[in-house]
Design a protein around this motif. Sequence first.
Motif, PDB file in Angstrom:
ATOM      1  N   TRP A 126       0.748  -1.229  -0.211  1.00 16.44           N
ATOM      2  CA  TRP A 126       0.149   0.084  -0.455  1.00 16.44           C
ATOM      3  C   TRP A 126       1.062   1.470  -0.029  1.00 16.44           C
ATOM      4  CZ3 TRP A 126      -4.529   0.487  -1.597  1.00 16.44           C
ATOM      5  CH2 TRP A 126      -5.743   1.660  -0.630  1.00 16.44           C
ATOM      6  N   PRO A 127       0.999   2.254  -0.549  1.00 15.53           N
ATOM      7  CA  PRO A 127       1.723   3.455  -1.010  1.00 15.53           C
ATOM      8  C   PRO A 127       1.740   4.244   0.083  1.00 15.53           C
ATOM      9  CG  PRO A 127      -0.444   3.569  -2.449  1.00 15.53           C
ATOM     10  CD  PRO A 127      -0.821   2.369  -1.685  1.00 15.53           C
ATOM     11  N   SER A 128       1.260   4.109   1.283  1.00 17.60           N
ATOM     12  CA  SER A 128       1.498   4.612   2.291  1.00 17.60           C
ATOM     13  C   SER A 128       2.685   4.301   3.512  1.00 17.60           C
ATOM     14  CB  SER A 128       0.410   5.104   3.387  1.00 17.60           C
ATOM     15  OG  SER A 128      -0.062   3.795   3.752  1.00 17.60           O
ATOM     16  N   LEU A 129       2.913   2.742   2.937  1.00 19.64           N
ATOM     17  CA  LEU A 129       4.249   1.941   3.700  1.00 19.64           C
ATOM     18  C   LEU A 129       5.503   2.270   2.715  1.00 19.64           C
ATOM     19  CD1 LEU A 129       1.278   0.745   5.101  1.00 19.64           C
ATOM     20  CD2 LEU A 129       3.061  -1.153   4.823  1.00 19.64           C
ATOM     21  N   ARG A 130       6.098   2.965   2.155  1.00 23.18           N
ATOM     22  CA  ARG A 130       6.615   3.905   1.325  1.00 23.18           C
ATOM     23  C   ARG A 130       7.850   3.779   1.652  1.00 23.18           C
ATOM     24  NH1 ARG A 130       7.096   7.192  -4.316  1.00 23.18           N
ATOM     25  NH2 ARG A 130       9.637   6.676  -4.404  1.00 23.18           N
ATOM     26  N   THR A 131       7.755   4.758   3.009  1.00 21.69           N
ATOM     27  CA  THR A 131       9.056   6.180   3.455  1.00 21.69           C
ATOM     28  C   THR A 131       9.009   4.667   4.959  1.00 21.69           C
ATOM     29  OG1 THR A 131       7.775   7.899   3.315  1.00 21.69           O
ATOM     30  CG2 THR A 131       9.216   7.006   5.173  1.00 21.69           C
ATOM     31  N   ASP A 132       8.626   3.705   5.001  1.00 23.01           N
ATOM     32  CA  ASP A 132       8.898   3.042   6.114  1.00 23.01           C
ATOM     33  C   ASP A 132       9.502   1.781   5.959  1.00 23.01           C
ATOM     34  OD1 ASP A 132       7.212   3.979   8.557  1.00 23.01           O
ATOM     35  OD2 ASP A 132       6.083   3.227   8.076  1.00 23.01           O
ATOM     36  N   ILE A 133       9.129   1.752   3.876  1.00 20.10           N
ATOM     37  CA  ILE A 133       9.772   0.320   3.513  1.00 20.10           C
ATOM     38  C   ILE A 133      11.403   0.884   3.315  1.00 20.10           C
ATOM     39  CG2 ILE A 133      10.285  -0.938   1.486  1.00 20.10           C
ATOM     40  CD1 ILE A 133       7.356  -1.386   1.855  1.00 20.10           C
ATOM     41  N   THR A 134      11.218   2.324   3.016  1.00 21.38           N
ATOM     42  CA  THR A 134      12.691   2.812   1.895  1.00 21.38           C
ATOM     43  C   THR A 134      14.018   2.882   3.735  1.00 21.38           C
ATOM     44  OG1 THR A 134      11.951   4.318   0.563  1.00 21.38           O
ATOM     45  CG2 THR A 134      13.761   4.886   0.429  1.00 21.38           C
ATOM     46  N   ASN A 135      12.495   3.471   4.685  1.00 24.42           N
ATOM     47  CA  ASN A 135      13.433   3.519   6.052  1.00 24.42           C
ATOM     48  C   ASN A 135      14.125   2.557   6.459  1.00 24.42           C
ATOM     49  OD1 ASN A 135      13.493   6.506   6.121  1.00 24.42           O
ATOM     50  ND2 ASN A 135      11.145   6.198   7.326  1.00 24.42           N
ATOM     51  N   ALA A 136      13.476   1.229   6.118  1.00 19.50           N
ATOM     52  CA  ALA A 136      13.760  -0.643   6.851  1.00 19.50           C
ATOM     53  C   ALA A 136      14.899  -0.934   6.167  1.00 19.50           C
ATOM     54  CB  ALA A 136      12.736  -0.741   6.909  1.00 19.50           C
ATOM     55  N   GLY A 137      15.385  -0.504   5.320  1.00 19.32           N
ATOM     56  CA  GLY A 137      16.125  -1.075   4.036  1.00 19.32           C
ATOM     57  C   GLY A 137      16.254  -0.853   2.377  1.00 19.32           C
ATOM     58  N   GLY A 138      15.127  -0.926   2.557  1.00 20.10           N
ATOM     59  CA  GLY A 138      14.332  -1.101   0.817  1.00 20.10           C
ATOM     60  C   GLY A 138      13.816  -0.805   0.415  1.00 20.10           C
TER      61      GLY A 138
END
Length: 180
Positions: A126-138
Amino acid sequence: MRIAFLTAPEGVEQVELTDPWEAVTAAGDTPRLISTASGTVQGFHHLDKGDTFPVDQEVKDASVEEYDALVLPGGVANPDALRMDADAVAFVKAFFAAGKPVAAICHAPWTLVEADVLTGRTLTSWPSLRTDITNAGGTWVDEQVKVCTGGPNTLVTSRKPDDLKAFCETFTAEFAKSAR
């Protein structure tokens, strides 16, 4: 194959549980519902309550050795609750450590973020997870379904319920490859 479906007792997006469950069954595999509590899991149609589903096993009693693959259905509340449960996070992390395939849809990658298994991985959600995923190294991509084999295991992800057909076709095919 035995496929674990991990959900919290409440908050799972029902169609993101039932469609993949049916796809696993149609592929001749055995789905099992794992949760953080015994009893039943409450499905939701977005914010409205749906059906309930019987839990087969509590995650605290489950072992990655019992299963060949893992499916993480979404819903907003479901992965938010799972990522706060140490047994659920450890169970997810164990699939990556064991090199077993994982499939996650919609908000489900929140649990992957908490399990710290996304470094170097490319996935969608879901698009709102983009920042969380990026911050987690993905690396986040906006694709209907994404297969990432750049890690210890195969990770299949999708964005939303509209992607379920492609998600189910893709993860069942990937799971079958891992069984060979």
